[in-house]
Design an enzyme around this catalytic site. Structure first.
Site, PDB file in Angstrom:
ATOM      1  N   SER A 127     -12.068 -24.590  -0.723  1.00  0.00           N
ATOM      2  CA  SER A 127     -11.351 -24.910  -1.949  1.00  0.00           C
ATOM      3  C   SER A 127      -9.860 -25.112  -1.670  1.00  0.00           C
ATOM      4  O   SER A 127      -9.496 -25.988  -0.887  1.00  0.00           O
ATOM      5  CB  SER A 127     -11.607 -23.816  -2.993  1.00  0.00           C
ATOM      6  OG  SER A 127     -11.214 -24.219  -4.280  1.00  0.00           O
ATOM      7  N   ASP A 182     -19.461 -30.066  -8.973  1.00  0.00           N
ATOM      8  CA  ASP A 182     -18.136 -29.554  -8.623  1.00  0.00           C
ATOM      9  C   ASP A 182     -17.096 -30.618  -8.943  1.00  0.00           C
ATOM     10  O   ASP A 182     -17.246 -31.781  -8.541  1.00  0.00           O
ATOM     11  CB  ASP A 182     -18.118 -29.217  -7.122  1.00  0.00           C
ATOM     12  CG  ASP A 182     -16.794 -28.650  -6.631  1.00  0.00           C
ATOM     13  OD1 ASP A 182     -15.889 -28.396  -7.457  1.00  0.00           O
ATOM     14  OD2 ASP A 182     -16.669 -28.455  -5.412  1.00  0.00           O
ATOM     15  N   HIS A 242     -19.405 -25.408  -7.124  1.00  0.00           N
ATOM     16  CA  HIS A 242     -18.197 -24.994  -6.422  1.00  0.00           C
ATOM     17  C   HIS A 242     -18.249 -23.508  -6.074  1.00  0.00           C
ATOM     18  O   HIS A 242     -18.594 -22.670  -6.901  1.00  0.00           O
ATOM     19  CB  HIS A 242     -16.955 -25.270  -7.273  1.00  0.00           C
ATOM     20  CG  HIS A 242     -15.675 -25.014  -6.537  1.00  0.00           C
ATOM     21  ND1 HIS A 242     -15.124 -25.934  -5.683  1.00  0.00           N
ATOM     22  CD2 HIS A 242     -14.858 -23.923  -6.496  1.00  0.00           C
ATOM     23  CE1 HIS A 242     -14.017 -25.439  -5.167  1.00  0.00           C
ATOM     24  NE2 HIS A 242     -13.839 -24.220  -5.635  1.00  0.00           N
TER      25      HIS A 242
END
Length: 357
Positions: A143, A297, A327
């Site tokens: 991320s 995501d 995600h």
């Protein structure tokens, strides 16, 4: 977090940071790995050293945790477990970096922290101290940490003081651009769990400033000035996304905003914040790359476009696209959310490191 902020009880990000606090673990060694909290170049890190006798020089992974640049910690139970597994299964030295967080520390401070650690670690004497093979060092992250890893890999290429090139970079559902926050993946997954569009907009804006005017402009996708229109070629999803991911969405180009915000917060247009803004020539020298994207995501398209741009620049890329995943899924490998999906994704990442590092 939103309710607490509206009621004036606590700052939005402070509420989210409670999750990291509740997951905090001590630096505890086990039978396989020695674990210690220390500093490298004055930046706190959690260090993982395999205990078994080395057969030769070891691999090394510099890992940058996720959390939207605003939350997360190397000592969270999830990241601690991931780093232990990486160290033990790959016989690797793992340096998990506790970079400073927004909103107390805006861009470029988080980037500068991870870059400082990486550059320091790549020195010949430091690699020798930890028994690391100079030809087997990787940066990795998930991320926001994937964003930092990609930015570090790019920055190292142009740094004349760095003599040791990276062997690889591994990016797990990375955030790679802040120009267009209305990609098909942002539209398709705007309200899905873990990372909604509104939360990602909040993370991006807080990375640069706590000024709500930027957050409002990002929410309407009108934060990029007209005189920066040339940058959209690097994030033009009508060109860089495959047809199945474009779907029925029509590309019209994001609306242009005024120049005031970009002048006040120049990080908006900085490749150290948005690695997708690097030119093809700048991408060409990057090391072999692993990218994990998840169908459900908002950041899906960032990773897909980066993989295609890297391939076009001649970089060796392995792209795993998990059509059943969301995600953050690769980090759900510890109770209470111990998912078979998480183990599968994390194992794929480890297997790639084992084959390429």
């Amino acid at each position: 977090a939103r309710a607490g902020e509206l009621l004036g009880l606590m700052n939005f990000m402070d509420v989210l940071k409670l999750f990291a606090y509740l997951e905090a673990t001590a630096a505890t060694s086990d039978e396989n790995v020695t674990v210690m909290d220390t500093e490298l170049n004055n930046v706190p890190v959690r260090l993982y050293l395999p205990r078994r006798a080395p057969e030769g020089l070891r691999r090394a992974v510099l890992y940058f945790h996720g959390g939207g640049w605003c939350m997360g910690d190397a000592g969270m139970e999830t990241y601690d477990h991931m780093s232990r597994r990486t160290s033990n299964e790959l016989d690797a030295v793992v340096v998990s970096v506790n970079y400073r967080l927004a909103p107390e520390h805006h861009f470029p401070i988080p980037f500068e922290d991870v870059y400082s650690v990486t550059k320091f670690f790549l020195q010949t004497q430091v690699l020798s101290q930890y028994g690391v093979d100079p030809g087997r060092v990787c940066v990795a992250g998930d991320s926001a940490g994937g964003n930092l890893a990609a930015a570090v890999a790019q920055q190292l290429l142009g740094d004349p003081e760095v003599q040791t090139p990276l062997r690889a970079q591994a990016l797990l559902y990375p955030a790679l651009q802040a120009l267009d926050l209305d990609l098909p993946s942002y539209r398709d997954n705007a309200h899905k769990p873990i990372l909604s569009r509104a939360l990602m907009v909040r993370f991006w804006s807080e990375y640069f400033t706590s000024d709500p005017s930027l957050r409002e402009a990002m929410a309407s996708n009108s934060h990029v000035p007209a005189d920066s229109a040339h940058l959209f070629q690097f994030v033009n999803w009508s060109h860089w996304l495959p047809a199945e991911m474009r779907g029925a969405h029509a590309y019209a180009g994001p609306p242009r905003g005024g120049g005031r915000l970009a002048r006040r917060y120049p990080g908006l247009l900085d490749p150290r914040a948005s690695p997708l803004l690097a030119t093809a020539a700048q991408l060409a020298g990057l090391p072999r790359t692993y990218i994990l994207t998840c169908e459900h995501d908002v950041l899906r398209d960032d990773g897909v476009m980066y993989g295609r741009r890297l391939r076009a620049a001649g970089v060796r890329v392995t792209h795993d696209h998990a059509r059943d995943a969301f995600h953050g899924a690769a980090t759900f490998i510890r109770p209470p959310l111990d998912l078979a999906l998480g183990h599968r994704l994390f194992s794929s990442y480890l297997a790639w490191l084992g084959d390429n590092l």
